[in-house]
Design a protein around this motif. Structure first.
Motif, PDB file in Angstrom:
ATOM      1  N   GLY A 136      -9.365  12.537   4.399  1.00  0.00           N
ATOM      2  CA  GLY A 136     -10.082  13.725   4.848  1.00  0.00           C
ATOM      3  C   GLY A 136     -11.576  13.482   4.962  1.00  0.00           C
ATOM      4  N   ARG A 137     -12.136  12.803   3.965  1.00  0.00           N
ATOM      5  CA  ARG A 137     -13.554  12.470   4.014  1.00  0.00           C
ATOM      6  C   ARG A 137     -13.835  11.517   5.169  1.00  0.00           C
ATOM      7  N   TRP A 138     -12.907  10.601   5.440  1.00  0.00           N
ATOM      8  CA  TRP A 138     -13.073   9.683   6.564  1.00  0.00           C
ATOM      9  C   TRP A 138     -13.084  10.457   7.884  1.00  0.00           C
ATOM     10  N   LEU A 139     -12.195  11.438   8.025  1.00  0.00           N
ATOM     11  CA  LEU A 139     -12.149  12.233   9.252  1.00  0.00           C
ATOM     12  C   LEU A 139     -13.449  13.017   9.464  1.00  0.00           C
ATOM     13  N   ILE A 140     -13.987  13.584   8.401  1.00  0.00           N
ATOM     14  CA  ILE A 140     -15.245  14.322   8.504  1.00  0.00           C
ATOM     15  C   ILE A 140     -16.381  13.379   8.890  1.00  0.00           C
ATOM     16  N   PHE A 141     -16.416  12.201   8.286  1.00  0.00           N
ATOM     17  CA  PHE A 141     -17.447  11.222   8.586  1.00  0.00           C
ATOM     18  C   PHE A 141     -17.334  10.746  10.029  1.00  0.00           C
ATOM     19  N   ALA A 142     -16.119  10.459  10.504  1.00  0.00           N
ATOM     20  CA  ALA A 142     -15.907   9.996  11.881  1.00  0.00           C
ATOM     21  C   ALA A 142     -16.292  11.081  12.882  1.00  0.00           C
ATOM     22  N   ALA A 143     -15.909  12.322  12.598  1.00  0.00           N
ATOM     23  CA  ALA A 143     -16.261  13.424  13.498  1.00  0.00           C
ATOM     24  C   ALA A 143     -17.765  13.647  13.542  1.00  0.00           C
ATOM     25  N   VAL A 165     -16.781  -0.242  12.327  1.00  0.00           N
ATOM     26  CA  VAL A 165     -16.930  -0.130  10.874  1.00  0.00           C
ATOM     27  C   VAL A 165     -16.008   0.958  10.331  1.00  0.00           C
ATOM     28  N   MET A 166     -15.923   2.075  11.046  1.00  0.00           N
ATOM     29  CA  MET A 166     -15.028   3.149  10.602  1.00  0.00           C
ATOM     30  C   MET A 166     -13.559   2.716  10.703  1.00  0.00           C
ATOM     31  N   LEU A 167     -13.235   1.869  11.674  1.00  0.00           N
ATOM     32  CA  LEU A 167     -11.876   1.321  11.743  1.00  0.00           C
ATOM     33  C   LEU A 167     -11.590   0.463  10.519  1.00  0.00           C
ATOM     34  N   ALA A 168     -12.559  -0.324  10.092  1.00  0.00           N
ATOM     35  CA  ALA A 168     -12.382  -1.138   8.886  1.00  0.00           C
ATOM     36  C   ALA A 168     -12.175  -0.260   7.657  1.00  0.00           C
ATOM     37  N   VAL A 169     -12.897   0.850   7.586  1.00  0.00           N
ATOM     38  CA  VAL A 169     -12.726   1.784   6.465  1.00  0.00           C
ATOM     39  C   VAL A 169     -11.336   2.418   6.523  1.00  0.00           C
ATOM     40  N   LEU A 170     -10.870   2.764   7.726  1.00  0.00           N
ATOM     41  CA  LEU A 170      -9.521   3.324   7.869  1.00  0.00           C
ATOM     42  C   LEU A 170      -8.456   2.316   7.448  1.00  0.00           C
ATOM     43  N   ILE A 171      -8.658   1.057   7.788  1.00  0.00           N
ATOM     44  CA  ILE A 171      -7.716   0.012   7.347  1.00  0.00           C
ATOM     45  C   ILE A 171      -7.723  -0.099   5.830  1.00  0.00           C
ATOM     46  N   ALA A 172      -8.894   0.038   5.207  1.00  0.00           N
ATOM     47  CA  ALA A 172      -8.974   0.010   3.744  1.00  0.00           C
ATOM     48  C   ALA A 172      -8.207   1.178   3.140  1.00  0.00           C
ATOM     49  N   ILE A 173      -8.299   2.355   3.755  1.00  0.00           N
ATOM     50  CA  ILE A 173      -7.570   3.527   3.248  1.00  0.00           C
ATOM     51  C   ILE A 173      -6.074   3.306   3.356  1.00  0.00           C
ATOM     52  N   VAL A 174      -5.616   2.852   4.518  1.00  0.00           N
ATOM     53  CA  VAL A 174      -4.178   2.645   4.726  1.00  0.00           C
ATOM     54  C   VAL A 174      -3.655   1.549   3.803  1.00  0.00           C
ATOM     55  N   THR A 175      -4.422   0.481   3.651  1.00  0.00           N
ATOM     56  CA  THR A 175      -4.010  -0.599   2.750  1.00  0.00           C
ATOM     57  C   THR A 175      -3.942  -0.110   1.315  1.00  0.00           C
TER      58      THR A 175
END
Length: 93
Positions: free
Chosen positions: A16-23, A76-86
């Motif tokens: 959720g925090r990632w989505l807010i940051f990306a938006a 960079v945000m894609l890398a953070v998303l990969i970290a979340i999924v991992t």
């Protein structure tokens, strides 16, 4: 980078925090593109496409420096998303 990961996703725990940051990144770059005289809807579309690594058909009115900055932020945000999924995948084991 570690500080950015903590701010953007609670160190891989909060999508959720990632989505807010990306938006907010897309919104900020949309405002930058709108300041060049492009309409708000067109600038939002362009900002979304550049964030995802794609490009709109006509990108002549956008600064190449801003395009590179937003594409880098998207990666960079894609890398953070990969970290979340991992983190979510490995925490189940």
């Amino acid at each position: 980078m570690l500080l950015f990961l903590g701010a953007a996703s609670d160190f891989g725990l909060s999508i959720g925090r990632w989505l807010i940051f990306a938006a907010s990144i897309v919104g900020l770059f949309s405002l930058v593109f709108a300041a060049t005289g492009v309409g708000l809807a067109a600038s939002l579309l362009a900002a979304s496409l550049f964030f995802l690594g794609a490009s709109p058909a006509d990108q002549s009115q956008y600064s190449s420096t801003v395009i590179v900055a937003e594409t880098a932020a998207g990666l960079v945000m894609l890398a953070v998303l990969i970290a979340i999924v991992t983190n979510r995948f490995l925490s189940r084991w």
